[in-house]
Write a protein that holds these residues in place. Structure first.
Motif, PDB file in Angstrom:
ATOM      1  N   ILE A 248       0.839  -1.204   0.000  1.00  0.00           N
ATOM      2  CA  ILE A 248       0.000   0.000   0.000  1.00  0.00           C
ATOM      3  C   ILE A 248       0.870   1.248   0.000  1.00  0.00           C
ATOM      4  O   ILE A 248       0.578   2.228  -0.702  1.00  0.00           O
ATOM      5  N   ALA A 249       1.940   1.239   0.774  1.00  0.00           N
ATOM      6  CA  ALA A 249       2.848   2.386   0.820  1.00  0.00           C
ATOM      7  C   ALA A 249       3.457   2.656  -0.553  1.00  0.00           C
ATOM      8  O   ALA A 249       3.595   3.812  -0.974  1.00  0.00           O
ATOM      9  N   ILE A 250       3.822   1.588  -1.260  1.00  0.00           N
ATOM     10  CA  ILE A 250       4.378   1.742  -2.611  1.00  0.00           C
ATOM     11  C   ILE A 250       3.325   2.340  -3.544  1.00  0.00           C
ATOM     12  O   ILE A 250       3.608   3.267  -4.310  1.00  0.00           O
ATOM     13  N   ALA A 251       2.098   1.806  -3.486  1.00  0.00           N
ATOM     14  CA  ALA A 251       1.026   2.291  -4.359  1.00  0.00           C
ATOM     15  C   ALA A 251       0.692   3.749  -4.070  1.00  0.00           C
ATOM     16  O   ALA A 251       0.467   4.545  -4.993  1.00  0.00           O
ATOM     17  N   ASP A 252       0.661   4.122  -2.792  1.00  0.00           N
ATOM     18  CA  ASP A 252       0.349   5.506  -2.414  1.00  0.00           C
ATOM     19  C   ASP A 252       1.419   6.469  -2.905  1.00  0.00           C
ATOM     20  O   ASP A 252       1.125   7.605  -3.293  1.00  0.00           O
ATOM     21  N   THR A 253       2.663   6.032  -2.863  1.00  0.00           N
ATOM     22  CA  THR A 253       3.787   6.906  -3.208  1.00  0.00           C
ATOM     23  C   THR A 253       4.101   6.919  -4.691  1.00  0.00           C
ATOM     24  O   THR A 253       4.267   7.988  -5.295  1.00  0.00           O
ATOM     25  N   ASP A 254       4.155   5.733  -5.300  1.00  0.00           N
ATOM     26  CA  ASP A 254       4.634   5.615  -6.681  1.00  0.00           C
ATOM     27  C   ASP A 254       3.575   5.150  -7.680  1.00  0.00           C
ATOM     28  O   ASP A 254       3.883   4.995  -8.866  1.00  0.00           O
ATOM     29  N   GLY A 255       2.371   4.888  -7.204  1.00  0.00           N
ATOM     30  CA  GLY A 255       1.320   4.422  -8.100  1.00  0.00           C
ATOM     31  C   GLY A 255       1.212   2.915  -8.108  1.00  0.00           C
ATOM     32  O   GLY A 255       2.171   2.205  -7.792  1.00  0.00           O
ATOM     33  N   ILE A 256       0.043   2.426  -8.482  1.00  0.00           N
ATOM     34  CA  ILE A 256      -0.208   0.997  -8.437  1.00  0.00           C
ATOM     35  C   ILE A 256       0.674   0.241  -9.431  1.00  0.00           C
ATOM     36  O   ILE A 256       0.993  -0.937  -9.217  1.00  0.00           O
ATOM     37  N   GLU A 257       1.117   0.908 -10.497  1.00  0.00           N
ATOM     38  CA  GLU A 257       1.970   0.245 -11.482  1.00  0.00           C
ATOM     39  C   GLU A 257       3.310  -0.159 -10.889  1.00  0.00           C
ATOM     40  O   GLU A 257       3.973  -1.076 -11.394  1.00  0.00           O
ATOM     41  N   ALA A 258       3.716   0.530  -9.834  1.00  0.00           N
ATOM     42  CA  ALA A 258       5.020   0.237  -9.212  1.00  0.00           C
ATOM     43  C   ALA A 258       4.976  -0.980  -8.298  1.00  0.00           C
ATOM     44  O   ALA A 258       6.023  -1.483  -7.875  1.00  0.00           O
ATOM     45  N   VAL A 259       3.767  -1.449  -7.986  1.00  0.00           N
ATOM     46  CA  VAL A 259       3.637  -2.574  -7.069  1.00  0.00           C
ATOM     47  C   VAL A 259       3.914  -3.882  -7.807  1.00  0.00           C
ATOM     48  O   VAL A 259       3.264  -4.202  -8.799  1.00  0.00           O
ATOM     49  N   SER A 260       4.881  -4.623  -7.323  1.00  0.00           N
ATOM     50  CA  SER A 260       5.181  -5.956  -7.823  1.00  0.00           C
ATOM     51  C   SER A 260       5.691  -6.784  -6.655  1.00  0.00           C
ATOM     52  O   SER A 260       6.104  -6.233  -5.626  1.00  0.00           O
ATOM     53  N   MET A 261       5.656  -8.083  -6.803  1.00  0.00           N
ATOM     54  CA  MET A 261       6.153  -8.949  -5.733  1.00  0.00           C
ATOM     55  C   MET A 261       7.627  -8.662  -5.464  1.00  0.00           C
ATOM     56  O   MET A 261       8.072  -8.634  -4.313  1.00  0.00           O
ATOM     57  N   GLN A 262       8.377  -8.393  -6.538  1.00  0.00           N
ATOM     58  CA  GLN A 262       9.807  -8.111  -6.383  1.00  0.00           C
ATOM     59  C   GLN A 262      10.031  -6.800  -5.638  1.00  0.00           C
ATOM     60  O   GLN A 262      10.873  -6.711  -4.742  1.00  0.00           O
ATOM     61  N   ARG A 263       9.261  -5.758  -6.004  1.00  0.00           N
ATOM     62  CA  ARG A 263       9.435  -4.450  -5.357  1.00  0.00           C
ATOM     63  C   ARG A 263       9.080  -4.531  -3.877  1.00  0.00           C
ATOM     64  O   ARG A 263       9.783  -3.966  -3.018  1.00  0.00           O
ATOM     65  N   VAL A 264       7.989  -5.200  -3.558  1.00  0.00           N
ATOM     66  CA  VAL A 264       7.581  -5.330  -2.156  1.00  0.00           C
ATOM     67  C   VAL A 264       8.641  -6.083  -1.373  1.00  0.00           C
ATOM     68  O   VAL A 264       9.021  -5.677  -0.258  1.00  0.00           O
ATOM     69  N   ALA A 265       9.140  -7.179  -1.936  1.00  0.00           N
ATOM     70  CA  ALA A 265      10.169  -7.974  -1.260  1.00  0.00           C
ATOM     71  C   ALA A 265      11.430  -7.146  -1.027  1.00  0.00           C
ATOM     72  O   ALA A 265      12.022  -7.187   0.059  1.00  0.00           O
ATOM     73  N   THR A 266      11.819  -6.389  -2.027  1.00  0.00           N
ATOM     74  CA  THR A 266      13.014  -5.564  -1.900  1.00  0.00           C
ATOM     75  C   THR A 266      12.850  -4.515  -0.812  1.00  0.00           C
ATOM     76  O   THR A 266      13.753  -4.298   0.003  1.00  0.00           O
ATOM     77  N   ASP A 267      11.696  -3.861  -0.780  1.00  0.00           N
ATOM     78  CA  ASP A 267      11.456  -2.829   0.236  1.00  0.00           C
ATOM     79  C   ASP A 267      11.463  -3.407   1.641  1.00  0.00           C
ATOM     80  O   ASP A 267      11.821  -2.716   2.609  1.00  0.00           O
ATOM     81  N   LEU A 268      11.056  -4.665   1.768  1.00  0.00           N
ATOM     82  CA  LEU A 268      11.009  -5.306   3.081  1.00  0.00           C
ATOM     83  C   LEU A 268      12.331  -5.982   3.447  1.00  0.00           C
ATOM     84  O   LEU A 268      12.508  -6.421   4.591  1.00  0.00           O
ATOM     85  N   GLY A 269      13.226  -6.102   2.468  1.00  0.00           N
ATOM     86  CA  GLY A 269      14.504  -6.740   2.740  1.00  0.00           C
ATOM     87  C   GLY A 269      14.461  -8.248   2.703  1.00  0.00           C
ATOM     88  O   GLY A 269      15.264  -8.921   3.365  1.00  0.00           O
TER      89      GLY A 269
END
Length: 224
Positions: free
Chosen positions: A29-50
């Motif tokens: 949700i934080a990614i979608a709010d900041t960068d848009g829903i297009e930026a949300v991917s399993m890889q991006r979420v995993a990377t942000d969480l470490g």
């Protein structure tokens, strides 16, 4: 005896936070709010969480399921309109205010809440609240559903200039200036754009909502 420098490094190292489904959803949700829903991917979420991408699949099957949980989490608890004054009209007006606020906080929601998909209990609860606002009005069940459908569509169409489609209606826009400079070609539109446009300040949201509610009021009055 441990090396003093090794001990210091261990103290500075932050403990790794356990991976959980709520944590994954909050990050998405934080990614979608900041960068848009297009930026949300399993890889991006995993990377942000470490974490690795594969570790996410232990908690959520894929992006489609993640998106469904994101929506149901982001919309929050359905509004309780029972104590809202002003009868059914006041309740629907408050419903619109709260829904518009949620969509303002999470501007990606209107784009992803279309088409055939799985809806969660909170999202269905919002529809329940709106339909319940029209209870006891004399409208049939399908009429109440149709009324709520119109209200949802109106909010979606007027949410922002970015999502409301082509809007050359602002009196200060470049297109409006072009239209006014060609009054002979567009006489009525030019005249309409020549004065203040308070009804268009919010993409005609309030104007349109009032007309929808006026129409419902006329039907309800005819039933009583």
């Amino acid at each position: 005896m441990k090396n003093l420098w090794d001990l210091h490094d261990q103290q500075d190292r932050k403990p790794r936070v356990a991976l959980t489904l709520p944590g994954i959803v909050r990050a998405a949700i934080a990614i979608a709010d900041t960068d848009g829903i297009e930026a949300v991917s399993m890889q991006r979420v995993a990377t942000d969480l470490g974490f690795t991408k594969m570790s996410l699949y232990r908690h959520v099957p894929g992006k489609t399921e993640l998106l469904s949980i994101m929506i149901d989490t982001a919309v929050g608890e359905p509004p309780d309109l029972r104590e809202v004054p002003g009868g059914w009209r006041g309740k629907l007006a408050e419903f619109v205010r709260q829904l518009a606020d949620i969509w303002h906080q999470h501007p990606w929601i209107p784009a992803v809440t279309v088409g055939v998909r799985t809806m969660g209990p909170r999202e269905v609860g919002w529809i329940e609240s709106a339909v319940a606002a029209l209870a006891g009005t004399g409208l049939t069940g399908d009429e109440r559903m149709a009324a709520v459908f119109l209200v949802f569509g109106h909010i979606r169409n007027t949410q922002t200039t970015a999502t409301a489609g082509t809007q050359p209606w602002s009196g200060g826009s470049e297109l409006a200036e072009q239209i006014r400079s060609r009054a002979a070609l567009f006489p009525e539109l030019s005249q309409a754009l020549s004065g203040p446009a308070p009804a268009l300040a919010d993409n005609a949201r309030q104007f349109g909502l009032d007309r929808i509610l006026d129409g419902l009021a006329a039907i309800i009055a005819g039933r009583s």
